[in-house]
Design a protein around this motif. Structure first.
Motif, PDB file in Angstrom:
ATOM      1  N   MET A   1      -0.513 -25.202   9.095  1.00 19.89           N
ATOM      2  CA  MET A   1      -0.511 -24.349  10.259  1.00 19.89           C
ATOM      3  C   MET A   1       0.243 -25.046  11.381  1.00 19.89           C
ATOM      4  O   MET A   1       0.041 -26.223  11.639  1.00 19.89           O
ATOM      5  N   ILE A   2       1.105 -24.308  12.043  1.00 20.54           N
ATOM      6  CA  ILE A   2       1.885 -24.845  13.152  1.00 20.54           C
ATOM      7  C   ILE A   2       1.115 -24.578  14.442  1.00 20.54           C
ATOM      8  O   ILE A   2       0.834 -23.426  14.765  1.00 20.54           O
ATOM      9  N   PRO A   3       0.771 -25.627  15.209  1.00 19.33           N
ATOM     10  CA  PRO A   3       0.027 -25.417  16.454  1.00 19.33           C
ATOM     11  C   PRO A   3       0.952 -24.998  17.603  1.00 19.33           C
ATOM     12  O   PRO A   3       1.237 -25.773  18.502  1.00 19.33           O
ATOM     13  N   VAL A   4       1.425 -23.768  17.562  1.00 16.40           N
ATOM     14  CA  VAL A   4       2.347 -23.263  18.579  1.00 16.40           C
ATOM     15  C   VAL A   4       1.541 -22.799  19.782  1.00 16.40           C
ATOM     16  O   VAL A   4       0.509 -22.143  19.637  1.00 16.40           O
ATOM     17  N   SER A   5       2.034 -23.115  20.970  1.00 14.45           N
ATOM     18  CA  SER A   5       1.322 -22.708  22.185  1.00 14.45           C
ATOM     19  C   SER A   5       1.352 -21.193  22.333  1.00 14.45           C
ATOM     20  O   SER A   5       2.209 -20.514  21.782  1.00 14.45           O
ATOM     21  N   THR A   6       0.417 -20.667  23.107  1.00 16.34           N
ATOM     22  CA  THR A   6       0.298 -19.216  23.273  1.00 16.34           C
ATOM     23  C   THR A   6       1.485 -18.624  24.011  1.00 16.34           C
ATOM     24  O   THR A   6       1.796 -17.457  23.829  1.00 16.34           O
ATOM     25  N   GLY A   7       2.169 -19.378  24.825  1.00 11.86           N
ATOM     26  CA  GLY A   7       3.322 -18.868  25.562  1.00 11.86           C
ATOM     27  C   GLY A   7       4.630 -18.961  24.803  1.00 11.86           C
ATOM     28  O   GLY A   7       5.665 -18.509  25.297  1.00 11.86           O
ATOM     29  N   ALA A   8       4.607 -19.518  23.596  1.00  9.66           N
ATOM     30  CA  ALA A   8       5.840 -19.683  22.827  1.00  9.66           C
ATOM     31  C   ALA A   8       6.317 -18.347  22.282  1.00  9.66           C
ATOM     32  O   ALA A   8       5.521 -17.495  21.902  1.00  9.66           O
ATOM     33  N   ARG A   9       7.618 -18.182  22.255  1.00 11.66           N
ATOM     34  CA  ARG A   9       8.228 -16.979  21.703  1.00 11.66           C
ATOM     35  C   ARG A   9       8.964 -17.340  20.420  1.00 11.66           C
ATOM     36  O   ARG A   9       9.318 -18.492  20.194  1.00 11.66           O
ATOM     37  N   VAL A  10       9.205 -16.335  19.603  1.00 13.87           N
ATOM     38  CA  VAL A  10       9.970 -16.511  18.373  1.00 13.87           C
ATOM     39  C   VAL A  10      11.285 -15.763  18.548  1.00 13.87           C
ATOM     40  O   VAL A  10      11.292 -14.560  18.787  1.00 13.87           O
ATOM     41  N   TRP A  11      12.388 -16.496  18.459  1.00 10.45           N
ATOM     42  CA  TRP A  11      13.717 -15.906  18.616  1.00 10.45           C
ATOM     43  C   TRP A  11      14.408 -15.897  17.268  1.00 10.45           C
ATOM     44  O   TRP A  11      14.456 -16.904  16.569  1.00 10.45           O
ATOM     45  N   LEU A  12      14.939 -14.755  16.905  1.00 10.29           N
ATOM     46  CA  LEU A  12      15.583 -14.551  15.622  1.00 10.29           C
ATOM     47  C   LEU A  12      17.090 -14.494  15.839  1.00 10.29           C
ATOM     48  O   LEU A  12      17.574 -13.651  16.589  1.00 10.29           O
ATOM     49  N   ALA A  13      17.821 -15.401  15.208  1.00  5.50           N
ATOM     50  CA  ALA A  13      19.281 -15.392  15.300  1.00  5.50           C
ATOM     51  C   ALA A  13      19.808 -14.380  14.300  1.00  5.50           C
ATOM     52  O   ALA A  13      19.625 -14.540  13.096  1.00  5.50           O
ATOM     53  N   THR A  14      20.426 -13.306  14.805  1.00  7.34           N
ATOM     54  CA  THR A  14      20.963 -12.298  13.891  1.00  7.34           C
ATOM     55  C   THR A  14      22.220 -12.839  13.238  1.00  7.34           C
ATOM     56  O   THR A  14      22.834 -13.785  13.697  1.00  7.34           O
ATOM     57  N   GLY A  15      22.603 -12.242  12.148  1.00  9.34           N
ATOM     58  CA  GLY A  15      23.769 -12.713  11.420  1.00  9.34           C
ATOM     59  C   GLY A  15      23.387 -13.821  10.452  1.00  9.34           C
ATOM     60  O   GLY A  15      22.214 -14.041  10.163  1.00  9.34           O
ATOM     61  N   ARG A  16      24.409 -14.495   9.956  1.00 13.77           N
ATOM     62  CA  ARG A  16      24.193 -15.553   8.967  1.00 13.77           C
ATOM     63  C   ARG A  16      24.508 -16.910   9.561  1.00 13.77           C
ATOM     64  O   ARG A  16      25.363 -17.038  10.420  1.00 13.77           O
ATOM     65  N   THR A  17      23.809 -17.917   9.052  1.00 12.61           N
ATOM     66  CA  THR A  17      23.967 -19.290   9.549  1.00 12.61           C
ATOM     67  C   THR A  17      24.237 -20.212   8.372  1.00 12.61           C
ATOM     68  O   THR A  17      23.684 -20.021   7.285  1.00 12.61           O
ATOM     69  N   ASP A  18      25.053 -21.213   8.589  1.00 16.85           N
ATOM     70  CA  ASP A  18      25.312 -22.235   7.578  1.00 16.85           C
ATOM     71  C   ASP A  18      24.034 -23.058   7.414  1.00 16.85           C
ATOM     72  O   ASP A  18      23.622 -23.767   8.327  1.00 16.85           O
TER      73      ASP A  18
END
Length: 119
Positions: A1-18
């Motif tokens: 389990m990742i102890p992420v703080s309650t204010g953290a956001r998840v950002w998704l990079a669209t497209g493809r990445t190396d």
């Protein structure tokens, strides 16, 4: 389990990445393309070309973390870059993140025809 703080956001990079990239180069991509701070405590998610691999980078306040998940079957469901063309990133809520990482799109079931033997 990742102890992420309650204010953290998840950002998704669209497209493809190396996917050969590590935290330093993915962090640079976060700064240049997404215009975010990779050391902010937010999670940044990247997808590989075949859609069977994602990498998540996160700074927990003590150090840099890089998480990888590869699917044995199926692929991750991902928004199209054209849908997010103005931002090139997408903010996700917890349920959406769960849907992407835990419920991948499985390949369509293909029924095999029985072989007929002519004996």
């Amino acid at each position: 389990m990742i102890p992420v703080s309650t204010g953290a956001r998840v950002w998704l990079a669209t497209g493809r990445t190396d996917m050969r990239r590590g935290f330093p180069s993915l962090g640079l991509q976060v700064q240049e393309v997404l215009r975010k701070d990779p050391l902010s405590g937010h999670l940044f998610v990247f997808r590989g070309r075949r859609s069977d691999l994602v990498k998540v980078i996160w700074h927990d306040g003590q150090g840099q973390c890089l998480f990888t998940k590869r699917l044995e079957r199926g692929r991750f469901i991902w928004p199209s870059p054209s849908a997010m063309a103005e931002d090139r990133s997408s903010f996700l809520r917890g349920v959406s993140m769960f849907m992407i990482l835990a419920l991948p799109a499985l390949p369509a079931f293909r029924h095999k025809r029985p072989r007929l033997s002519l004996r």
